[in-house]
Scaffold this motif. Sequence first.
Motif, PDB file in Angstrom:
ATOM      1  N   LYS A 121      -4.102 -60.762 -29.523  1.00  0.00           N
ATOM      2  CA  LYS A 121      -3.072 -60.375 -28.695  1.00  0.00           C
ATOM      3  C   LYS A 121      -2.027 -61.440 -29.300  1.00  0.00           C
ATOM      4  CE  LYS A 121      -1.253 -60.657 -23.845  1.00  0.00           C
ATOM      5  NZ  LYS A 121      -1.653 -60.864 -22.571  1.00  0.00           N
ATOM      6  N   VAL A 122      -0.670 -61.036 -29.430  1.00  0.00           N
ATOM      7  CA  VAL A 122       0.268 -61.919 -29.471  1.00  0.00           C
ATOM      8  C   VAL A 122       1.018 -62.392 -28.344  1.00  0.00           C
ATOM      9  CG1 VAL A 122       2.639 -62.279 -30.727  1.00  0.00           C
ATOM     10  CG2 VAL A 122       1.011 -60.589 -31.639  1.00  0.00           C
ATOM     11  N   LYS A 123       1.113 -63.743 -28.130  1.00  0.00           N
ATOM     12  CA  LYS A 123       1.624 -64.358 -27.133  1.00  0.00           C
ATOM     13  C   LYS A 123       2.531 -65.659 -27.562  1.00  0.00           C
ATOM     14  CE  LYS A 123       0.722 -66.714 -22.756  1.00  0.00           C
ATOM     15  NZ  LYS A 123       1.479 -65.968 -21.721  1.00  0.00           N
ATOM     16  N   ARG A 124       3.769 -65.496 -27.638  1.00  0.00           N
ATOM     17  CA  ARG A 124       4.733 -66.220 -28.233  1.00  0.00           C
ATOM     18  C   ARG A 124       4.664 -67.532 -27.434  1.00  0.00           C
ATOM     19  NH1 ARG A 124       7.548 -63.736 -32.411  1.00  0.00           N
ATOM     20  NH2 ARG A 124       7.594 -61.500 -32.447  1.00  0.00           N
TER      21      ARG A 124
ATOM     22  N   MET B  33      -5.774 -65.191 -29.229  1.00  0.00           N
ATOM     23  CA  MET B  33      -4.320 -65.179 -28.913  1.00  0.00           C
ATOM     24  C   MET B  33      -3.406 -65.912 -30.188  1.00  0.00           C
ATOM     25  SD  MET B  33      -2.793 -66.081 -25.319  1.00  0.00           S
ATOM     26  CE  MET B  33      -4.258 -65.359 -24.502  1.00  0.00           C
TER      27      MET B  33
ATOM     28  N   LYS C 214      -1.478 -61.929 -36.261  1.00  0.00           N
ATOM     29  CA  LYS C 214      -2.587 -60.681 -35.858  1.00  0.00           C
ATOM     30  C   LYS C 214      -2.795 -59.986 -36.974  1.00  0.00           C
ATOM     31  CE  LYS C 214      -2.707 -56.921 -32.679  1.00  0.00           C
ATOM     32  NZ  LYS C 214      -1.974 -56.260 -31.555  1.00  0.00           N
TER      33      LYS C 214
ATOM     34  N   ALA D 185       1.653 -72.523 -19.830  1.00  0.00           N
ATOM     35  CA  ALA D 185       0.492 -71.481 -20.410  1.00  0.00           C
ATOM     36  C   ALA D 185      -0.789 -72.213 -21.138  1.00  0.00           C
ATOM     37  CB  ALA D 185       1.259 -71.033 -21.830  1.00  0.00           C
TER      38      ALA D 185
ATOM     39  N   TRP E 152       2.752 -69.979 -26.870  1.00  0.00           N
ATOM     40  CA  TRP E 152       1.783 -70.558 -26.005  1.00  0.00           C
ATOM     41  C   TRP E 152       1.663 -71.837 -26.222  1.00  0.00           C
ATOM     42  CZ3 TRP E 152      -2.899 -72.549 -27.471  1.00  0.00           C
ATOM     43  CH2 TRP E 152      -3.163 -72.298 -28.605  1.00  0.00           C
TER      44      TRP E 152
ATOM     45  N   GLU F 167       0.516 -66.326 -32.000  1.00  0.00           N
ATOM     46  CA  GLU F 167       1.973 -66.396 -31.832  1.00  0.00           C
ATOM     47  C   GLU F 167       2.869 -65.388 -32.333  1.00  0.00           C
ATOM     48  OE1 GLU F 167       3.385 -70.625 -31.761  1.00  0.00           O
ATOM     49  OE2 GLU F 167       2.431 -70.754 -29.922  1.00  0.00           O
TER      50      GLU F 167
ATOM     51  N   ASP G  25       3.839 -74.535 -24.692  1.00  0.00           N
ATOM     52  CA  ASP G  25       4.445 -74.187 -23.304  1.00  0.00           C
ATOM     53  C   ASP G  25       3.185 -74.834 -22.373  1.00  0.00           C
ATOM     54  OD1 ASP G  25       4.391 -73.154 -20.791  1.00  0.00           O
ATOM     55  OD2 ASP G  25       5.293 -71.236 -21.520  1.00  0.00           O
TER      56      ASP G  25
END
Length: 299
Positions: free
Chosen positions: A279-282, A235, A242, A290, A284, A237, A287
């Motif tokens: 995967k991009v998970k802005r 993962m 990526k 998260a 995280w 951001e 948070d």
Amino acid sequence: MTQHCGFVAIVGRPNVGKSTLMNRILGQKISITSRRPQTTRHQVMGIKTEGETQFIYVDTPGMHIQTRDRNKAINRFMNQAATHALRDIDCVIFIVDRTKWTAEDDVVLEKLGQVPAPVILAVNKVDWLEDKSSLLPWLDSISRKREFAAVVPISAKHGTNVPELEAEIAQRLPESVHYFPEDQITDKSQRFLAAELVREKVMRQLGDELPYQMTVEIEEFKDDGKTLHISALIMVERPGQKKILIGERGERIKSIGREARLEMERAFDAKVMLNLWVKVKRGWSDDDRALKSLGYDLD
């Protein structure tokens, strides 16, 4: 015969060799390492049983000063994890780097002022010193910073004086039954170790290019009796991260996967089929909810 057993916290600022020391003591890799600071993010337990003595080592994230660029939820978590490891401990190894003393070493020293357990100062990387004569006066000066139970110059990488360090620790472990079976070496699952090995390969290959906003989650860990089938989600951001991670025509992610798979096969003594996804998970890393869902949890 009387048994001895106790918890030993390995603490210090980032990148002084805490994980390298624990791996050296245990004789195998339990904590991942890289040249980048803050590679270790969790408390990682390593167990060594020798006869009637059981050492339970707790490798910790590097304690650091939280500046503007290091004040995200994940940075706070790492500092909390390191501090948390000092509760109910029987002995502390405080690692410092040769003849360098920084403000972050002072942060660790201040935390240790509240710890009643004996503190052994381990001065690491002494094999790197060109002028060995500078070591003795420096050891004398830092010995005055607090009353250390012992001061041991070591090389975690090459094993210099590590048996002497272990002997100092053994003297300070309380009489107690052993908490773990003598053949157990860590409290972490293979699933956790698989995620850490993928993260290590990413940090080693892309440490300068990819910031710390990267984590790994294992989505599948299945043993069919012949092969371990492992699927790992990396993962990040931002889309640009990526792209860097995948590389031209997917070459970078293939290289990371190949290195991680070989390391897993050695660690698990089994054939491994490894699939990696990105995967991009802005946001995280800043948070708290998260982070908890991704396993960053002191409990």
